[in-house]
Design a protein around this motif. Sequence first.
Motif, PDB file in Angstrom:
ATOM      1  N   GLN A  91      24.776  33.131 -19.126  1.00 54.27           N
ATOM      2  CA  GLN A  91      25.169  31.588 -19.039  1.00 54.27           C
ATOM      3  C   GLN A  91      26.115  31.538 -20.517  1.00 54.27           C
ATOM      4  N   VAL A  92      27.384  31.384 -20.120  1.00 53.62           N
ATOM      5  CA  VAL A  92      28.291  31.210 -21.175  1.00 53.62           C
ATOM      6  C   VAL A  92      28.595  29.589 -21.318  1.00 53.62           C
ATOM      7  N   ARG A  93      28.381  29.278 -22.654  1.00 56.74           N
ATOM      8  CA  ARG A  93      28.594  27.746 -23.025  1.00 56.74           C
ATOM      9  C   ARG A  93      29.713  27.629 -23.785  1.00 56.74           C
ATOM     10  N   LEU A  94      30.773  27.051 -23.449  1.00 56.81           N
ATOM     11  CA  LEU A  94      32.114  27.016 -23.817  1.00 56.81           C
ATOM     12  C   LEU A  94      31.941  26.186 -25.310  1.00 56.81           C
ATOM     13  N   LEU A  95      32.186  26.997 -26.463  1.00 53.24           N
ATOM     14  CA  LEU A  95      31.988  26.390 -27.647  1.00 53.24           C
ATOM     15  C   LEU A  95      32.999  25.208 -28.087  1.00 53.24           C
ATOM     16  N   GLY A  96      32.805  24.272 -28.867  1.00 55.54           N
ATOM     17  CA  GLY A  96      33.418  23.383 -29.683  1.00 55.54           C
ATOM     18  C   GLY A  96      33.666  22.144 -28.427  1.00 55.54           C
ATOM     19  N   ILE A  97      33.208  22.077 -27.229  1.00 56.49           N
ATOM     20  CA  ILE A  97      33.352  20.934 -26.135  1.00 56.49           C
ATOM     21  C   ILE A  97      32.051  20.585 -25.591  1.00 56.49           C
ATOM     22  N   ASP A  98      32.277  19.569 -24.991  1.00 57.10           N
ATOM     23  CA  ASP A  98      31.074  18.635 -24.134  1.00 57.10           C
ATOM     24  C   ASP A  98      31.953  18.214 -23.078  1.00 57.10           C
ATOM     25  N   SER A  99      31.724  18.477 -21.808  1.00 59.55           N
ATOM     26  CA  SER A  99      32.147  17.980 -20.513  1.00 59.55           C
ATOM     27  C   SER A  99      31.120  16.775 -20.000  1.00 59.55           C
ATOM     28  N   PRO A 100      31.530  15.999 -19.331  1.00 65.56           N
ATOM     29  CA  PRO A 100      30.665  15.019 -18.619  1.00 65.56           C
ATOM     30  C   PRO A 100      29.619  15.883 -17.716  1.00 65.56           C
ATOM     31  N   GLU A 101      28.515  15.311 -17.665  1.00 65.64           N
ATOM     32  CA  GLU A 101      27.358  15.897 -16.778  1.00 65.64           C
ATOM     33  C   GLU A 101      27.253  15.564 -15.548  1.00 65.64           C
ATOM     34  N   MET A 102      27.015  16.534 -15.020  1.00 69.67           N
ATOM     35  CA  MET A 102      26.836  16.657 -13.339  1.00 69.67           C
ATOM     36  C   MET A 102      25.471  16.049 -13.045  1.00 69.67           C
ATOM     37  N   ASN A 108      21.934  14.202 -17.871  1.00 70.50           N
ATOM     38  CA  ASN A 108      22.797  13.188 -17.123  1.00 70.50           C
ATOM     39  C   ASN A 108      21.814  11.922 -17.457  1.00 70.50           C
ATOM     40  N   PRO A 109      22.256  10.854 -17.664  1.00 71.86           N
ATOM     41  CA  PRO A 109      21.222   9.641 -17.862  1.00 71.86           C
ATOM     42  C   PRO A 109      20.644   9.043 -16.302  1.00 71.86           C
ATOM     43  N   THR A 110      21.568   9.587 -15.205  1.00 76.21           N
ATOM     44  CA  THR A 110      20.633   9.236 -13.966  1.00 76.21           C
ATOM     45  C   THR A 110      19.955  10.382 -13.328  1.00 76.21           C
ATOM     46  N   TYR A 111      19.552  11.510 -14.348  1.00 75.14           N
ATOM     47  CA  TYR A 111      18.872  12.533 -13.487  1.00 75.14           C
ATOM     48  C   TYR A 111      17.514  12.239 -13.405  1.00 75.14           C
ATOM     49  N   GLY A 112      16.936  12.671 -12.532  1.00 76.72           N
ATOM     50  CA  GLY A 112      15.535  12.270 -11.875  1.00 76.72           C
ATOM     51  C   GLY A 112      15.483  10.762 -11.152  1.00 76.72           C
ATOM     52  N   SER A 113      16.479  10.100 -11.056  1.00 82.37           N
ATOM     53  CA  SER A 113      16.460   8.711 -10.295  1.00 82.37           C
ATOM     54  C   SER A 113      16.587   9.022  -8.916  1.00 82.37           C
ATOM     55  N   GLN A 114      16.524   7.826  -8.267  1.00 79.64           N
ATOM     56  CA  GLN A 114      16.537   7.982  -6.707  1.00 79.64           C
ATOM     57  C   GLN A 114      17.946   8.412  -6.354  1.00 79.64           C
ATOM     58  N   HIS A 115      18.944   7.755  -7.155  1.00 76.54           N
ATOM     59  CA  HIS A 115      20.280   8.309  -6.711  1.00 76.54           C
ATOM     60  C   HIS A 115      21.143   8.658  -7.869  1.00 76.54           C
ATOM     61  N   PRO A 116      20.927   9.933  -8.235  1.00 80.81           N
ATOM     62  CA  PRO A 116      21.639  10.660  -9.528  1.00 80.81           C
ATOM     63  C   PRO A 116      22.928  10.455  -9.185  1.00 80.81           C
ATOM     64  N   THR A 117      23.798  10.376 -10.073  1.00 83.09           N
ATOM     65  CA  THR A 117      25.293  10.285  -9.916  1.00 83.09           C
ATOM     66  C   THR A 117      25.878  11.168 -11.046  1.00 83.09           C
ATOM     67  N   ASP A 118      27.185  11.678 -10.792  1.00 80.62           N
ATOM     68  CA  ASP A 118      27.861  12.575 -11.768  1.00 80.62           C
ATOM     69  C   ASP A 118      28.510  11.559 -12.673  1.00 80.62           C
ATOM     70  N   GLU A 119      28.539  12.095 -13.935  1.00 77.83           N
ATOM     71  CA  GLU A 119      29.238  11.037 -14.925  1.00 77.83           C
ATOM     72  C   GLU A 119      30.743  11.300 -14.531  1.00 77.83           C
TER      73      GLU A 119
END
Length: 211
Positions: A91-102, A108-119
Amino acid sequence: MKRLGLKFNEKAVGLILIILGLAWLWRGWLASPRSGAIQDVGAETGQKAISQKTILMETGRTSCKVLTVFDGDTLGCDLNQDGRIQKPQEQVRLLGIDSPEMRYSRKNPTYGSQHPTDEPFAKEASQWLTEAAQGKTVYLEWDQRRLDKYQRTLAYVFAESTAPQSLNAQLLAKGYATVLFLGKNRRYEPEFKAAEQQARSKQQGLWATDF
């Protein structure tokens, strides 16, 4: 006198034979391929292989085929060439960046909720990286630290062996990621900050005012 003449002729003939033998050996040596030279058979293919190997040595990059893209800043690269992704090292993590969470990311702040959403722009970042890398050979460049705390490989990812700009930087320039440098892995920090600023000034992606 005859006996002396015979001995003289025998010596002369022997000397001539030695000279001819040495000349034959010299001719054979000249016709043979030198050590490290490319032979005529398959010369073009051999030259390409040697050239590619030399380029990778000079750039310090490692080639691998991308089998999958997990999200906008993580992909699966077949480093050991066995046709599958062995987690976590491949699993290659691209250095120096951070993309929005799926939606399936634990960050992801909505992970585990009833209706998780992409950022916002998580899907766009993942789609762009998929089109740029999946099923293709890419070139990884390491920094000071090679693995993160999850034992994933950390790398700058390039589409070509001599490409001047990484996919990491291109994601920033499109507004699909933000700059994130941790620890000593900071080789392209000025370039990445400039790419992020470019996206900000053009109000692209994450920096758009109307999303």
